[in-house]
Each structure stands twice: as C-alpha cells, then as structure tokens.
Design a protein around this motif. Sequence first.
Motif, mmCIF file in Angstrom:
data_model
loop_
_atom_site.group_PDB
_atom_site.id
_atom_site.type_symbol
_atom_site.label_atom_id
_atom_site.label_comp_id
_atom_site.label_asym_id
_atom_site.label_seq_id
_atom_site.Cartn_x
_atom_site.Cartn_y
_atom_site.Cartn_z
ATOM 1 N N GLY A 282 68.487 21.155 42.486
ATOM 2 C CA GLY A 282 69.866 20.831 42.837
ATOM 3 C C GLY A 282 70.807 22.015 42.762
ATOM 4 N N ALA A 283 70.264 23.242 42.546
ATOM 5 C CA ALA A 283 71.108 24.428 42.432
ATOM 6 C C ALA A 283 70.586 25.511 43.359
ATOM 7 C CB ALA A 283 71.116 24.931 40.994
ATOM 8 N N GLU A 284 71.493 26.327 43.844
ATOM 9 C CA GLU A 284 71.088 27.416 44.733
ATOM 10 C C GLU A 284 70.393 28.521 43.949
ATOM 11 O OE1 GLU A 284 73.094 30.576 47.891
ATOM 12 O OE2 GLU A 284 74.232 28.843 47.202
ATOM 13 N N ASN A 285 70.958 28.862 42.780
ATOM 14 C CA ASN A 285 70.349 29.870 41.906
ATOM 15 C C ASN A 285 70.929 29.730 40.504
ATOM 16 O OD1 ASN A 285 72.832 31.478 41.781
ATOM 17 N ND2 ASN A 285 72.336 32.057 43.898
ATOM 18 N N LEU A 286 70.522 30.650 39.603
ATOM 19 C CA LEU A 286 70.941 30.552 38.205
ATOM 20 C C LEU A 286 72.415 30.867 37.996
ATOM 21 C CD1 LEU A 286 67.888 32.154 36.328
ATOM 22 C CD2 LEU A 286 68.590 29.762 36.271
ATOM 23 N N LEU A 287 73.073 31.446 38.995
ATOM 24 C CA LEU A 287 74.480 31.805 38.841
ATOM 25 C C LEU A 287 75.426 30.726 39.346
ATOM 26 C CD1 LEU A 287 74.398 35.616 39.711
ATOM 27 C CD2 LEU A 287 73.984 34.459 37.533
ATOM 28 N N ASP A 288 74.867 29.565 39.746
ATOM 29 C CA ASP A 288 75.735 28.429 40.088
ATOM 30 C C ASP A 288 76.511 27.994 38.845
ATOM 31 O OD1 ASP A 288 74.690 28.543 42.575
ATOM 32 O OD2 ASP A 288 73.928 26.488 42.620
ATOM 33 N N LEU A 289 77.747 27.586 39.037
ATOM 34 C CA LEU A 289 78.598 27.230 37.908
ATOM 35 C C LEU A 289 78.004 26.091 37.077
ATOM 36 C CD1 LEU A 289 81.228 27.866 36.464
ATOM 37 C CD2 LEU A 289 82.388 26.202 37.944
ATOM 38 N N GLY A 290 77.412 25.098 37.735
ATOM 39 C CA GLY A 290 76.797 23.983 37.011
ATOM 40 C C GLY A 290 75.634 24.450 36.159
ATOM 41 N N VAL A 291 74.850 25.379 36.686
ATOM 42 C CA VAL A 291 73.708 25.922 35.934
ATOM 43 C C VAL A 291 74.212 26.698 34.721
ATOM 44 C CG1 VAL A 291 71.723 27.474 36.019
ATOM 45 C CG2 VAL A 291 72.269 26.047 38.001
ATOM 46 N N LEU A 292 75.256 27.486 34.901
ATOM 47 C CA LEU A 292 75.802 28.284 33.797
ATOM 48 C C LEU A 292 76.306 27.396 32.665
ATOM 49 C CD1 LEU A 292 77.743 31.037 35.798
ATOM 50 C CD2 LEU A 292 75.520 31.240 34.676
ATOM 51 N N ASN A 293 76.915 26.264 33.007
ATOM 52 C CA ASN A 293 77.366 25.332 31.967
ATOM 53 C C ASN A 293 76.188 24.739 31.202
ATOM 54 O OD1 ASN A 293 80.194 25.528 32.331
ATOM 55 N ND2 ASN A 293 80.090 24.237 34.157
ATOM 56 N N GLU A 294 75.112 24.438 31.911
ATOM 57 C CA GLU A 294 73.903 23.940 31.250
ATOM 58 C C GLU A 294 73.288 25.039 30.369
ATOM 59 O OE1 GLU A 294 72.479 20.474 31.875
ATOM 60 O OE2 GLU A 294 74.651 20.640 32.090
ATOM 61 N N LEU A 295 73.304 26.264 30.901
ATOM 62 C CA LEU A 295 72.726 27.386 30.161
ATOM 63 C C LEU A 295 73.506 27.668 28.883
ATOM 64 C CD1 LEU A 295 70.650 29.613 29.953
ATOM 65 C CD2 LEU A 295 71.985 30.979 31.559
ATOM 66 N N GLU A 296 74.817 27.482 28.921
ATOM 67 C CA GLU A 296 75.619 27.692 27.715
ATOM 68 C C GLU A 296 75.211 26.699 26.627
ATOM 69 O OE1 GLU A 296 80.196 28.617 26.588
ATOM 70 O OE2 GLU A 296 79.865 26.847 27.832
ATOM 71 N N LYS A 297 74.931 25.463 27.002
ATOM 72 C CA LYS A 297 74.485 24.468 26.014
ATOM 73 C C LYS A 297 73.149 24.885 25.399
ATOM 74 C CE LYS A 297 74.887 20.808 28.775
ATOM 75 N NZ LYS A 297 74.835 19.397 29.214
ATOM 76 N N VAL A 298 72.273 25.432 26.244
ATOM 77 C CA VAL A 298 70.964 25.880 25.752
ATOM 78 C C VAL A 298 71.135 27.027 24.758
ATOM 79 C CG1 VAL A 298 68.779 26.966 26.403
ATOM 80 C CG2 VAL A 298 69.733 25.145 27.829
ATOM 81 N N GLU A 299 71.962 28.007 25.112
ATOM 82 C CA GLU A 299 72.140 29.172 24.242
ATOM 83 C C GLU A 299 72.822 28.791 22.933
ATOM 84 O OE1 GLU A 299 73.868 32.526 26.185
ATOM 85 O OE2 GLU A 299 72.301 32.628 27.726
ATOM 86 N N ASP A 300 73.769 27.884 22.989
ATOM 87 C CA ASP A 300 74.412 27.410 21.758
ATOM 88 C C ASP A 300 73.387 26.737 20.853
ATOM 89 O OD1 ASP A 300 76.848 28.348 22.595
ATOM 90 O OD2 ASP A 300 77.601 26.398 23.282
#
Length: 757
Positions: A451-469
């Motif tokens: 559902g994302a074009e690449n890892l720099l999509d804004l939705g992906v970045l928000n998910e990634l922030e949860k993972v890193e936290d």
Amino acid sequence: MSFSKNSSFYRLFAGILILIGILLFPPKVFFDYDFESFFPQDDAELTFYNAFRKEFENDNDYLLIAVGAENAFDSKFLYDFQSLQQKLSGIEGVERVGSILDIEEVVINPFGVNRKKLLRWEDDDQLEAAKEKILSSERWKGNLISQNADFLLMIVHNKQQISKEEGDELYAEIKGILATFDFPKTYTAGKIKAQGEFVSLLQEEFAYFLAISFGLIILILFLIFRSWWTVLVSIIVITVGISWALGLSLYFEKALDVMSVMQPTILSIIGLAALVHYFNHYLNYLRHGYSKEEAIQNAFSEISIAVFLTCLTTALGFISLYLTSVPSLKLFGLYTGIGVLLVFAAVVLLTPALLYLIPVMESKNQASRALFWRTKMRFGFSWVIRRQQWIIIGFSGLSLFALWGLTQLKVNGYILDNLPREHELVQEFSFFDQEFGGSKPLEFQLKSGPGAENLLDLGVLNELEKVEDFIQANFKTAVILSPLSLLKGLNQAMNSGNEKAFSVPSLGQFKRMEPYLERAFEDFPTAVLSEDRKMGRISTRMEDIGSYKSTILREKLEAFLSTEIDPELLSVQITGTSHLIDISHESVSQQMLKGLSVAFLIVAIIAGFLFRSWRISMIVLLPNVIPLLWMCGVMWILGVELKLTTAILFTVAFGIAVDDSIHFMSKLRLELGKGRQWLYALKRTFIDTGKAIILTTIILSSGFAVLMFSQFGVTFYSGLLISMALVFALLADLLLLPVLLIRLGKIWEKKKPNSPR
C-alpha cells in the motif's frame, strides 16, 4: 587379525612409515576462530541475512574505541582525540572512522546549506556551549560520549568481511597508534580484536592441554601399574595416534579452533582407556603362566572386537555431530571421530610389537593388588544381588528428579560465550554495553508494503517511528541509524537546527526537503536505503543480554508488529550476526535430538548384533540414558544453562559412556558362549570386567576433568559434565545393569547362541 610376532612387527613397521611420512611432509599448522562458523547453515535466517548484507553491509565489521580523560571537554584531550581519529582514518583496511567530532549542526534556509561542527573548542565559550548542548541531548550522551562525560567513543569501520590475518594486522596497527598517545584509559571491542584474542588463547591452551595430557598418562599409569614399560608403550602409541589424527585434519586444511583445544586430551584418554584394557588382560595371562607371546596373542585376540566396538561407538558419537547444521560442530565431530579410530588403529598396530620388544617386569605387589580387586568385586556383586529392589527405587527416584531438572533448564547463550564473564575481553565488551548503548550489533530489515510507494511515504514514516520508539524503549539501544533518523535530521536542519524539530516531517516539510534527499543519503554514515527506496535498514547496537532475554524481546517485538504496524505500509524483520548467534543457541534441542537419535540407533544395532535380541538392546540403552538425565539434574543444580556448546555434550557423553556397557556385555557373551549358566556368567563378568570398567572410568573422568582448567566455556563444561556423566555411567553399569540382566535370564536362554563368535 593375527597378533603373532612377525605380523605385529610388520604392522609396527607400517605405522613407523606413516609417521615418517608426516614428519617429512608436515602439514601447515594454523589456528582460527570465526564467529560465523557457529551459525546454523541450513537456517532460512542465514540466507535472509546474506541477502541483506549484500544490499547494505556486514553488521559487525567495526571496532569500538573508548578514549578516557578526567574531562572529555578538555581542549588538549580533544586535539589529541582528533589527531588519533585522523591517523586511524589513514590506515589501509579502515573504510571510515566516526565520532562526535563528525557530528554537524546543519541549517538549511533559502540562502543555502550552513554546516558547523557540534563540538567546537576554538575558545572556551564555544566549548562550554557545545558541552551544554551535548550533555542535554539524549542522542549523544550515553552514545558517543559517556554519561559522566569522561569517555568519547570512536567507531572504526574496517574492510567488509575482513579475513582473520588481515584483521590481526589491522588491530595490531591500531594498537600501535593508540600506544603513541598518552591517554589515561582506552577500551576496545570488536570482531577483529575478539578473533585475535581468541586465537592467542587457543594457541596457549592447545599447547597446555597437549602437555597436560601426557602428564596425566604418566601419572595414571604409574598409579595403576607401577611400571615404566606401561608408561613408555602408552606414550609412544598415543603420540603416534594423536599425530595421525591431527595430521589428517591439517592436511585437509582444517584450522585448529576453539573446539580443537579438547582433541589432544580426548584422544589421549580414549587411547589410554583402550590400552588399560589390553594391559590388564595381558598381565592376567602372564600371571596364569602363559608365555609372553601367548599372553599377547590371547589378550589382543580376545578383546580387540570389544575395544573396537567401544572406540567405534565413541567415534560415531562424535561423528553424529556432523548431522548438526553448525560448521564448527560438524568439523569437530567428524575429525574427532576419525581421530578416535586412528588412535585405536595406532593401539592395535603398534602395541603388540612394542610389548614383544620391551621386557615386562611386573610389580611385586601386582599379585596382591589383583587379589584385592577380585575380593572387592565379589563383595560388590553380592551386594548388588541383595539390594536389587533398593537399586531400582534409587535409580528411579534420582532419574525422576533429574527429569524435572531438565524441564527447568534455560536455553541461553552470549556472543562471547566461550569466555568466563570475568575475562578481560568480556569486561571490555561489557564496558561498552554499560557506557555507550551496547557492543552487540542489532539490525532490522525494512520493506515498504503493497500500500506504499516506498519507505519515504509519510504513512510509512509514521509506522517506522512507532517501530523505532518500541526498539529504543525495549532493546535499550544506542543511536539508531535509519531512513527515518536521516529525515528527522533534515527536518531539524530546515527548522534552523531546533532540537524539537528532530521529528517526522509533515507532508509539506517533506516536499521542501526532497531536493536535498539524494545528497543527504550519500553523506549519511552508513547505507540505510536501497536505490529504489523500497528496502532499508535500522542499524544500532545493544547490550549483549543473552539469547534467553533476546528471544523474549523478539517475541514481544513480533507481537507489537502484528498488532500495531500496518503490513500494507511496512514490514520489519530482525536480522544480523547477533540474531543468528541467538537462534543457533535456540536450536539446541533440535541439534541434540539429531545427535542422540543416531547414537541410540548405533548402540541398539551393536547390542542387537551381539545378542540377537531387541529386549537386550533396550536394556543396554537404559543404563546409558540415565547418566544423560542425571547430567541435566546436575546442570540445573549448578545453574549451567543449555546452549549450543553444552547441548552437544550429551551426544559425546553418551558415545563415551556406552563403552563400559559394551565391554560388560561382550564379556558376558563370551562367558555364556562357554556354556555357563546365566547368573554364574553374570558374576564372572562382573568380577572380571569390574576392575577394568572402574579403572577406565577413573582414567576418562579424570582426563576430562582436566579440561575444567580451560578458560573456554565449551572446554570447561565438556570437562565438568562429561566427567560426571562417566561416573554416573559407572554406577549404572555396575549397579543397575546387572539387576536388569538378572531379570532377563530367561530371555537369554531362548536366544542363546551356540558360540561366542
């Protein structure tokens, strides 16, 4: 096989020719230690990691250097630290060097990009301002500078997948440069250091255990036989056998590693146990008036099959380790198993001729000692007969307790598992765990979802922030390097360097930073994003908390990912060398079952071959399964954890411990073949083989106990657990096995062969 004088001399001559060949064309002796040789090779995780590091880089090719001072913000210290970093950067084999000196404060505005160093010390005001900013930021304090501001961290990234030899040279050069500076304290940790330290220790321990093995042979033989000829024959035979065994592995370019340290001791005590059986039978024939030639021929003809079978089961116990998927264990098992057979070959080829050549002078007290042993063994058999019920109750109770202990054992291992926790190398790694967020690499692969074009999509970045936290909160990591951390830094740069702007950019902010992205990823300390931007990595470090806690954290992470992260946007998978080491420890049950299943099958087949009865095969197995259970009980009592290097000991212990049962059953078969009644044959077997079984157990257990002087965990636990298992096996063979065989007398009468064969 004939053991006449002439044939024995022919075999001696052949053995000498082989030894001369090894001396004339010696193999190259070299030592090695490779962490990756403990990775399970058939695991999908290894295949996954190999693809991952091909895209990015090897995660453990770095050296951590902590440089200390009373105050890390002293200008002279900072100049020296900078000079050190510059010198290390110029070494061949070093790809890059990073420290807090490289951190820049970047401000992007309509007039361009403005960069300035985070830590500047041209004057006192700049230094004081930098100190305040650094110590107030969790990104740097406890990561690139210690909590007490008395150490700075330097990360030296060396050549990818550097060889052992190149790593040694590089670390020696780094040490040499460090020695030119007058820093109060320095600590280092990393693969190139650990492998070099391991190999140095390997060389010391290999020579130590080779020497102590021969010292042990001399001591044991003197205590048992009180004669110089047994010592001389044994030293010659075992030296030749070990030379053959080690020569074979070295000719096939098998490096001497952490497992090889045990080989001289293992081979020498197994060879010595075989020789004691031969010497004992040889002296018995001499005492009964046989000539030397008759005594040699009868002794070697009568028990060579039994000795061969015991060596075969021991060898196959080791060789069964080849069924594991761990290269280091596979090669150790294969070459040690072959080595056991080569030592047996040396015993059979050389010993008869040496006995013909060397005059035998029996000790004056030998006859009285023989009478002492026979008296004690008769008493022992009577004691067993009278207490059959109590023996069964006792063994059953202890076995149930040990079985419960087995259920309480914890699977746990560390990266530097083979060294004791108080070892200097372990302490240095622990220093980085405590002061700089960890020494153990921690890697995660990132992939954009459908559902994302690449890892720099804004939705992906928000998910990634949860993972890193989640990772930082639970894994307690050092600074995280990832696509998100880069974008957060860019966002901060576009907001005048405001620390609060180190966050996920909004859609508008992201669009403004797009012109700078390509250059930013090129300048980032490490590759974190693939060219198509669909794959990335999280790279950080953590404390080596052991595989048990790591498994709990990984399960917690998987639960978090499945419930909190949208798979349509992002998928995350843990990987890396540390992860592979953890899962290699977790595979202990599978590795152990493989080895033990093969070992059980082999012993059952041998017992079936001797007695043509599956019931007797099971009876032979039972006294040798019990010592393994009791090993588990001892491990639980002593707090020894299950890991890859302790799990394999069950297979090895079984292969060695079963030797006494085979000797016992082979002698029983010979006695029954002479037409004797079951109980009388059992009594003769107990009296005649009891002494040899006790002596060989003393030899084997004391020989393995010597390994407890090793600093390597695998060697220490091999000594502790196998020596105890052998004592347990002795008790089972002399107490439980006769009781079980008494109850099988009727079965034997139906299965009884006409001759001993």
